[in-house]
Write an enzyme that holds these catalytic residues in place. Structure first.
Site, short mmCIF file in Angstrom:
data_model
loop_
_atom_site.label_atom_id
_atom_site.label_comp_id
_atom_site.label_asym_id
_atom_site.label_seq_id
_atom_site.Cartn_x
_atom_site.Cartn_y
_atom_site.Cartn_z
N CYS A 119 4.05 -1.62 7.74
CA CYS A 119 4.71 -0.94 6.51
C CYS A 119 5.33 -1.92 5.75
CB CYS A 119 5.52 0.15 6.84
SG CYS A 119 6.05 1.35 5.75
N HIS B 12 -2.14 6.35 6.17
CA HIS B 12 -0.63 5.76 6.18
C HIS B 12 0.26 6.16 4.95
CE1 HIS B 12 2.27 2.88 6.96
NE2 HIS B 12 2.51 2.83 5.77
N GLU B 13 -0.57 6.10 3.80
CA GLU B 13 0.33 6.13 2.41
C GLU B 13 0.25 7.68 2.17
OE1 GLU B 13 1.45 3.48 1.20
OE2 GLU B 13 0.41 1.95 1.93
N HIS C 292 3.36 8.88 3.67
CA HIS C 292 4.62 8.33 3.09
C HIS C 292 4.75 9.62 2.15
CE1 HIS C 292 6.07 4.83 4.26
NE2 HIS C 292 5.30 4.20 3.99
#
Length: 176
Positions: free
Chosen positions: A94, A137-138, A141
């Protein structure tokens, strides 16, 4: 346009779910530009990274910039619409914690629906493993989830530059 700074791991705002993007927001085009520039600068300075979520630069809106092969695009209000039943264990890294990677479990493929910068509805289907992991992953967020929230039970934390050296010696990259 103000220069965006990538928020460091531990910043409380990284755990706050992002708001839907309103296309009538007068700040939207500037925020999109900030996100793309921050991603480009990170890639230039550190030599890696393919995507960045707006919350990582303090913009609490559902936007992701992707930059692969010098081509940028922005996914606005992305939603996962399908996940594969097959999963994999991967090393996750990250930009908010650029020296560390952790083992996480991700779906091998996903479908997403999003809006592009011009307001067009778009979708991506049957993503490959690499892109699937990146998008998950994004989108995490955007949901206020950081990679350490997903570390698998007994999973490793490793210095990022050692991932390639030890890949495959533990569970990372294994399909489940």
């Amino acid at each position: 346009m103000k220069k965006a700074q990538i928020l460091a791991f531990g910043e409380p705002s990284l755990h706050i779910p992002s708001a839907e993007v309103d296309f009538n927001d007068p700040d939207l085009s500037d925020e999109i530009e900030q996100l793309i520039v921050a991603l480009k600068e990170f890639q230039y300075e550190l030599g890696w990274g393919r995507a960045m979520a707006a919350p990582q630069i303090g913009i609490n809106k559902r936007m992701i910039a992707i930059r692969i092969n010098q081509k940028s695009q922005v996914l606005i209000n992305p939603q996962i619409t399908r996940t594969s039943s097959e999963k994999m264990v991967v090393w996750d890294d990250c930009m908010s914690m650029p020296n560390i990677a952790v083992e996480v479990e991700r779906h091998c493929s996903i479908d997403i629906r999003y809006t592009d910068e011009s307001g067009q509805q778009c979708s991506l289907t049957n993503t490959d493993r690499d892109f699937s992991e990146l998008l998950q992953h994004e989108i995490d967020h955007l949901d206020g989830i950081v990679m350490t929230d997903r570390i698998i039970s007994g999973g490793a934390v490793i210095q990022r530059d050692l991932v390639e050296k030890y890949e495959g010696q533990r569970g990372a990259s294994k399909t489940t």
